[in-house]
Design a protein around this motif. Structure first.
Motif, PDB file in Angstrom:
ATOM      1  N   LYS A 123       0.831  -1.217   0.000  1.00 42.32           N
ATOM      2  CA  LYS A 123       0.000   0.000   0.000  1.00 42.32           C
ATOM      3  C   LYS A 123       0.865   1.266   0.000  1.00 42.32           C
ATOM      4  O   LYS A 123       0.901   1.987  -0.980  1.00 42.32           O
ATOM      5  N   ASN A 124       1.571   1.567   1.115  1.00 48.55           N
ATOM      6  CA  ASN A 124       2.389   2.776   1.129  1.00 48.55           C
ATOM      7  C   ASN A 124       3.858   2.414   1.308  1.00 48.55           C
ATOM      8  O   ASN A 124       4.252   1.875   2.332  1.00 48.55           O
ATOM      9  N   LEU A 125       4.653   2.715   0.293  1.00 47.99           N
ATOM     10  CA  LEU A 125       6.053   2.280   0.312  1.00 47.99           C
ATOM     11  C   LEU A 125       6.885   3.021   1.350  1.00 47.99           C
ATOM     12  O   LEU A 125       7.949   2.561   1.742  1.00 47.99           O
ATOM     13  N   ALA A 126       6.408   4.176   1.825  1.00 50.98           N
ATOM     14  CA  ALA A 126       7.190   4.962   2.771  1.00 50.98           C
ATOM     15  C   ALA A 126       7.211   4.315   4.160  1.00 50.98           C
ATOM     16  O   ALA A 126       7.971   4.738   5.029  1.00 50.98           O
ATOM     17  N   LEU A 208      10.594   5.508  -5.629  1.00 47.14           N
ATOM     18  CA  LEU A 208       9.834   4.536  -4.847  1.00 47.14           C
ATOM     19  C   LEU A 208       8.994   5.204  -3.769  1.00 47.14           C
ATOM     20  O   LEU A 208       7.831   4.877  -3.599  1.00 47.14           O
ATOM     21  N   TYR A 209       9.586   6.115  -3.001  1.00 45.17           N
ATOM     22  CA  TYR A 209       8.770   6.719  -1.946  1.00 45.17           C
ATOM     23  C   TYR A 209       9.038   8.208  -1.735  1.00 45.17           C
ATOM     24  O   TYR A 209       8.930   8.723  -0.610  1.00 45.17           O
ATOM     25  N   ASN A 210       9.398   8.904  -2.824  1.00 44.14           N
ATOM     26  CA  ASN A 210       9.512  10.364  -2.797  1.00 44.14           C
ATOM     27  C   ASN A 210      10.437  10.913  -1.733  1.00 44.14           C
ATOM     28  O   ASN A 210      10.218  12.022  -1.244  1.00 44.14           O
ATOM     29  N   SER A 211      11.422  10.173  -1.342  1.00 43.35           N
ATOM     30  CA  SER A 211      12.327  10.718  -0.353  1.00 43.35           C
ATOM     31  C   SER A 211      13.699  10.107  -0.570  1.00 43.35           C
ATOM     32  O   SER A 211      13.811   8.967  -0.995  1.00 43.35           O
ATOM     33  N   THR A 212      14.739  10.873  -0.307  1.00 48.22           N
ATOM     34  CA  THR A 212      16.076  10.325  -0.509  1.00 48.22           C
ATOM     35  C   THR A 212      16.941  10.728   0.660  1.00 48.22           C
ATOM     36  O   THR A 212      16.792  11.803   1.220  1.00 48.22           O
ATOM     37  N   TYR A 213      17.844   9.847   1.018  1.00 45.32           N
ATOM     38  CA  TYR A 213      18.705  10.158   2.151  1.00 45.32           C
ATOM     39  C   TYR A 213      20.059   9.499   1.942  1.00 45.32           C
ATOM     40  O   TYR A 213      20.586   8.858   2.826  1.00 45.32           O
ATOM     41  N   ILE A 214      20.613   9.595   0.725  1.00 39.65           N
ATOM     42  CA  ILE A 214      21.926   9.019   0.481  1.00 39.65           C
ATOM     43  C   ILE A 214      22.857  10.068  -0.116  1.00 39.65           C
ATOM     44  O   ILE A 214      22.430  11.166  -0.446  1.00 39.65           O
ATOM     45  N   MET A 215      24.134   9.701  -0.262  1.00 34.87           N
ATOM     46  CA  MET A 215      25.164  10.655  -0.675  1.00 34.87           C
ATOM     47  C   MET A 215      24.825  11.385  -1.972  1.00 34.87           C
ATOM     48  O   MET A 215      25.017  12.581  -2.081  1.00 34.87           O
ATOM     49  N   GLY A 216      24.323  10.643  -2.951  1.00 34.89           N
ATOM     50  CA  GLY A 216      24.002  11.255  -4.230  1.00 34.89           C
ATOM     51  C   GLY A 216      23.015  12.390  -4.087  1.00 34.89           C
ATOM     52  O   GLY A 216      23.136  13.447  -4.722  1.00 34.89           O
ATOM     53  N   SER A 217      22.029  12.194  -3.197  1.00 32.76           N
ATOM     54  CA  SER A 217      20.984  13.204  -3.071  1.00 32.76           C
ATOM     55  C   SER A 217      21.513  14.472  -2.421  1.00 32.76           C
ATOM     56  O   SER A 217      20.965  15.552  -2.630  1.00 32.76           O
TER      57      SER A 217
END
Lengths: 264, 270
Positions: A123-126, A208-217
């Motif tokens: 349902k919600n990937l986040a 996938l879930y409209n959020s990013t938290y890695i080096m590239g971002s």
């Protein structure tokens, strides 16, 4: 005086191209990383990176995510490559082809497909960001792990394994003491094909879930904030990580073309 | 026997997982449903939308044009460079081979970001000229062309070129008529690789493209975050078409390489 043609001269245009568009950008990155907005030399971008809990947290999170993704890919790809390389199936090369084919399909379209399927289950990937990141990245990068492993394992001299069996090693022991160490070049090049993209390919998470938290971002967000200096520092840190990888994976040079090398 | 059966199941299972999303999406692209899971009626609406919406046609045409243009440039630079470096001094060759390796191992985000900083911020080039984008994609793929041509040069008999010169050919003519045909397969696979790399790229495009232009990747990323379901499902159709094309291409490549192997075997027998 007439110029004497020599084949060496043909290298000049590409040499200029490489210096201008590959080497120069790297120096520009270094320059920006060690200056502030008004162009004065500073190391505050560097110290900021290692004191800011946000960037440090991102670095750690990317490492954990990339490490998990690499392990998952390795655990799936090794048996696949091993079975294919050792099998006597006639369709072996076609099966390998089927494993590699997804590399040629645009990755954003593949992630779109994956997202639709995951949404059906979750349902919600986040709700499960880490799990979905690992699934998404493993799904995206698996072919890049299979190809170098397969190449190394097919080159492996079968008589060495037979020899170890003759000398009394069981199948497990001869795998651990002979096959596994001999396939290290494939493992190294597969790991570097997966680990670095997993630290930087923030689009997979973003989709996938409209959020990013890695080096590239981080690069992406500094870029949109017009902060070239801190963005360059992140790029420099990534470059340092890449250098370490290349240093350790030097002998895997030829396989590093695997990014699309199935055709070669 | 039991062991082999187990490995067949394992291989099939992994393939199933890898292909299930693409295949299910392909099935749903022929329906009028907007979500996977809902069973609806057969419909070709997605394909009609895909081919009649100007925005989508522009995006696909633009991506293809960019891929072809940058790949032609990359193939010329990479091939000519490979010939030049291959016949240069060992030291020159190893230095430039190392530089050539940088974009190959580098993260695409870093490549895209650094090229953008150099061209747009330092040189003040406008992204609207498409130059940064074309240069970016050429930087991405030329090293791979170089890498696929070099092995062919190594395989080539060096005396062929000398023989052509001895027989009175000018260097340019000898390169064109003798060297080029010998390395042609490397050039072709390098070009094909360049096209796929350009079509698959997101990061370099996103840092260097004009704001009004979209490649397939940047378009799809925006569309999945947007709320236009009509566009979203039309992209399912695009995904299906690309999947079928790639599959056909893979089959043809496989058939061709099988024939080559057979021909080689035949030559050896004869």
């Amino acid at each position: 005086m007439k110029m004497v043609f020599s084949r060496k001269q043909l290298g000049i245009p590409y040499a200029l191209f490489l210096i201008l568009f590959v080497v120069a950008p790297l120096f520009v990155i270094i320059y920006y990383a060690f200056t502030n907005g008004s162009g004065q030399f500073t190391i505050s971008n560097l110290t900021d990176f290692f004191t800011n809990p946000n960037t440090l947290g991102t670095l750690c999170y990317s490492f954990v995510l990339a490490f998990t993704t690499t392990c998952v890919c390795l655990l799936i790809a090794y048996p696949v490559a091993y079975i294919l390389a050792r099998s006597e199936w006639k369709a072996k090369s076609i099966i390998l082809m089927i494993f590699i084919t997804p590399m040629w399909i645009n990755f954003t379209l593949r992630i779109t497909a994956l997202k639709e399927i995951l949404t059906l289950f979750e349902k919600n990937l986040a709700y499960f960001p880490f799990l979905n990141s690992v699934i998404g990245m493993s799904y995206d990068f698996l072919p890049f792990m299979i190809l170098p492993l397969y190449t190394t394992l097919t080159k492996l001299d079968q008589s060495l394994i037979e020899a170890s069996c003759d000398l009394g090693a069981g199948p497990v022991q001869s795998f651990l003491r002979v096959t596994l160490p001999l396939s290290t070049p494939g493992i190294i090049s597969g790991v570097s094909m997966v680990f670095l993209p997993a630290m930087t390919n923030y689009v997979v998470l973003d989709m996938l879930y409209n959020s990013t938290y890695i080096m590239g971002s981080l690069i992406g967000s500094y870029f949109s904030a017009y902060d070239w200096n801190n963005g360059s520092m992140i790029a420099l840190v990534l470059l340092a990580i890449i250098c370490i990888f290349t240093f350790f994976g030097n002998n895997a040079d030829e396989d590093s073309q695997a990014r699309g090398g199935a055709m070669l | 026997m039991k062991k082999r059966f187990g490995s067949q199941i394992f291989i099939s299972l992994i393939l199933l997982i890898m292909y299930a999303p693409i295949l299910i999406l392909a099935v749903y692209s022929f329906t009028d449903s907007t979500n996977i899971g809902a069973i609806r009626n057969f419909s070709l609406d997605n394909y009609v939308t895909l081919f009649t919406t100007p925005e989508l046609a522009d995006m696909i045409g633009g991506s293809l044009l960019l891929a072809l243009g940058s790949s032609v440039l990359a193939t010329i630079f990479g091939t000519v460079g490979a010939i030049g470096f291959f016949y240069s001094k060992k030291r020159t060759q190893s230095v430039f081979s190392a530089i050539n390796q940088i974009p190959v191992v580098n993260a695409d985000v870093v490549t895209g970001f650094s090229i953008c900083i150099l061209l747009v911020i330092v040189f003040g080039m406008s992204k609207d000229t498409y130059l940064p984008l074309i240069i970016g994609h050429t930087v991405l793929s030329a090293p791979f062309v170089y890498l696929s041509v070099i092995p062919k040069l190594k395989q080539m008999d060096p005396s062929l070129y000398e023989a052509a010169l001895d027989l009175g050919a000018k260097p340019g003519y000898a390169l064109w008529k003798v060297v080029l045909p010998q390395i042609a397969s490397g050039i072709v696979s390098g070009f094909a690789l360049a096209v796929t790399l350009s079509l698959d790229d997101y990061f370099i495009a996103t840092y260097t493209k004009p704001a009004t232009f979209d490649t397939i990747s940047t378009y799809v990323v925006n569309a999945t975050k947007g709320s236009q379901t009509e566009i979203k499902t039309a992209l399912w159709a695009l995904s299906t078409i690309i999947f079928v094309l790639v599959l056909l291409f893979a089959i043809i490549m496989n058939l061709l390489s099988n024939r080559e192997v057979k021909e080689e075997a035949g030559e050896r027998l004869a």
